[in-house]
Design an enzyme around this catalytic site. Sequence first.
Site, PDB file in Angstrom:
ATOM      1  N   HIS A  34       3.361   3.402   7.968  1.00 59.17           N
ATOM      2  CA  HIS A  34       1.938   3.625   7.713  1.00 59.17           C
ATOM      3  C   HIS A  34       1.193   3.457   9.045  1.00 59.17           C
ATOM      4  CE1 HIS A  34       1.775  -0.711   7.960  1.00 59.17           C
ATOM      5  NE2 HIS A  34       2.613  -0.825   6.944  1.00 59.17           N
ATOM      6  N   HIS A  37       2.087   0.508  11.400  1.00 57.38           N
ATOM      7  CA  HIS A  37       3.256   0.715  12.269  1.00 57.38           C
ATOM      8  C   HIS A  37       2.893   1.656  13.418  1.00 57.38           C
ATOM      9  CE1 HIS A  37       5.416  -0.003   8.272  1.00 57.38           C
ATOM     10  NE2 HIS A  37       5.918  -0.943   9.046  1.00 57.38           N
ATOM     11  N   GLN A  61      17.342 -10.391   5.362  1.00 53.74           N
ATOM     12  CA  GLN A  61      16.061 -11.098   5.317  1.00 53.74           C
ATOM     13  C   GLN A  61      15.405 -11.068   3.941  1.00 53.74           C
ATOM     14  OE1 GLN A  61      14.371  -8.412   8.398  1.00 53.74           O
ATOM     15  NE2 GLN A  61      12.476  -8.599   7.245  1.00 53.74           N
ATOM     16  N   LYS A 149       0.136  -9.242  11.349  1.00 54.41           N
ATOM     17  CA  LYS A 149       0.181  -9.379   9.884  1.00 54.41           C
ATOM     18  C   LYS A 149       1.279 -10.365   9.484  1.00 54.41           C
ATOM     19  CE  LYS A 149       0.846  -6.889   5.672  1.00 54.41           C
ATOM     20  NZ  LYS A 149       2.292  -7.026   5.500  1.00 54.41           N
ATOM     21  N   ASP A 150       2.408 -10.285  10.198  1.00 54.55           N
ATOM     22  CA  ASP A 150       3.507 -11.219   9.927  1.00 54.55           C
ATOM     23  C   ASP A 150       3.460 -12.317  10.979  1.00 54.55           C
ATOM     24  OD1 ASP A 150       5.217  -9.644   7.800  1.00 54.55           O
ATOM     25  OD2 ASP A 150       4.518  -8.202   9.275  1.00 54.55           O
ATOM     26  N   SER A 185       0.530  -2.079   4.265  1.00 53.82           N
ATOM     27  CA  SER A 185       1.876  -2.627   4.074  1.00 53.82           C
ATOM     28  C   SER A 185       2.724  -1.589   3.361  1.00 53.82           C
ATOM     29  CB  SER A 185       1.791  -3.899   3.220  1.00 53.82           C
ATOM     30  OG  SER A 185       3.076  -4.237   2.735  1.00 53.82           O
TER      31      SER A 185
HETATM   32  P1  AMP Z   1       7.858  -3.993   8.581  1.00 50.12           P
HETATM   33  O1  AMP Z   1       8.289  -2.560   8.523  1.00 50.12           O
HETATM   34  O2  AMP Z   1       7.018  -4.416   7.421  1.00 50.12           O
HETATM   35  O3  AMP Z   1       9.019  -4.923   8.865  1.00 50.12           O
HETATM   36  O4  AMP Z   1       6.892  -4.116   9.826  1.00 50.12           O
HETATM   37  C1  AMP Z   1       7.290  -3.721  11.110  1.00 50.12           C
HETATM   38  C2  AMP Z   1       6.269  -4.196  12.101  1.00 50.12           C
HETATM   39  O5  AMP Z   1       5.006  -3.624  11.797  1.00 50.12           O
HETATM   40  C3  AMP Z   1       6.089  -5.727  12.073  1.00 50.12           C
HETATM   41  O6  AMP Z   1       5.924  -6.195  13.398  1.00 50.12           O
HETATM   42  C4  AMP Z   1       4.833  -5.879  11.263  1.00 50.12           C
HETATM   43  O7  AMP Z   1       4.121  -7.072  11.568  1.00 50.12           O
HETATM   44  C5  AMP Z   1       4.046  -4.651  11.699  1.00 50.12           C
HETATM   45  N1  AMP Z   1       3.032  -4.319  10.705  1.00 50.12           N
HETATM   46  C6  AMP Z   1       3.219  -4.166   9.368  1.00 50.12           C
HETATM   47  N2  AMP Z   1       2.037  -3.925   8.757  1.00 50.12           N
HETATM   48  C7  AMP Z   1       1.095  -3.941   9.736  1.00 50.12           C
HETATM   49  C8  AMP Z   1      -0.330  -3.764   9.738  1.00 50.12           C
HETATM   50  N3  AMP Z   1      -1.022  -3.532   8.634  1.00 50.12           N
HETATM   51  N4  AMP Z   1      -0.961  -3.834  10.931  1.00 50.12           N
HETATM   52  C9  AMP Z   1      -0.276  -4.075  12.089  1.00 50.12           C
HETATM   53  N5  AMP Z   1       1.050  -4.256  12.137  1.00 50.12           N
HETATM   54  C10 AMP Z   1       1.735  -4.186  10.976  1.00 50.12           C
END
Ligand code: AMP
Length: 281
Positions: A34, A37, A61, A149-150, A185
């Site tokens: 999204h 990312h 995880q 966010k994380d 998300s």
């Molecule tokens: P994920 O695919 O959920 O593991 O996220 C991959 C990366 O994208 C991680 O570093 C997340 O913190 C980041 N991320 C996910 N959602 C967001 C968001 N809304 N804004 C900024 N970074 C994000």
Amino acid sequence: MIVLHTLSEYRNLRRNFSSEEQTVGFVPTMGALHEGHLSLVEQSKRENDRTVVSIFVNPLQFNNAEDYEKYPLTLKKDIQLLESVGCDILFAPSKDAMYPRPVELQMEFGAITSAMEGASRPGHFSGVGVVVSKLFNIIQPTRAYFGQKDIQQLCVIRQLVEDLNFPIQIVSCPIARNEKGLALSSRNQRLSPEGLELASQLYRTLIITAEQSTLTTPQQAISVGLQYLKNYPDIRLDYLEIVDTIQLKSLSSFTVREPFVICIAAYVEGVRLIDNLIIQA
Ligand code: AMP
């Protein structure tokens, strides 16, 4: 964009970048991409010669089998999105390519993982630590981009890089939100339109809690946030916490002139969502 699925394919390519002394920015993801990312990818593009994104839904995880099985997989669309922002390389390994044999390795991060996600999702950060270490060794980036966010994950990665001397600069990126404030998300894809609307109350709760920070103690601010959430009984709260931004320890007062972060985790329509708000002192 070059799409690679095996470690050896990537390693061959990486050798060329080393010989040309190119900087490599890396954005690890689990796909279902999204705008959040993509904002990380765009930042990496601005700051590096090459940008590599990985897509790998890391079984290690997930402490909940259903969450893993229901995790959205949208590789075709992800490839289009990455091409639209000019990503150079997508590394999308299979589970067998990443874990040819069962992983016995466990990682412990101590105090920073004692609360919030660490407490609610046993084994989660061990799985994150293992996969990120493996990806760092494979990709060999100059910089790696992680979303605020994380936030607990970000602290874990910083500790990992410091403790294991990875020669990688960790870049923290702001949270991308929709027009209602809901943090973007991949899990939002599992929500109905009503669920999406309801989920934006998590952000409202963070704002309302933050508004108390000039007036009251952290405990009182949290009570006000919890009171607000009572208006939305369909939101099942996991935690609402106010912690410092380095050790993620519960804040006992707002008097110290240091930034802090308000963190929330809750279930909406059975989907677990997290969000946070960093308040600069
Ligand atoms: P994920 O695919 O959920 O593991 O996220 C991959 C990366 O994208 C991680 O570093 C997340 O913190 C980041 N991320 C996910 N959602 C967001 C968001 N809304 N804004 C900024 N970074 C994000």
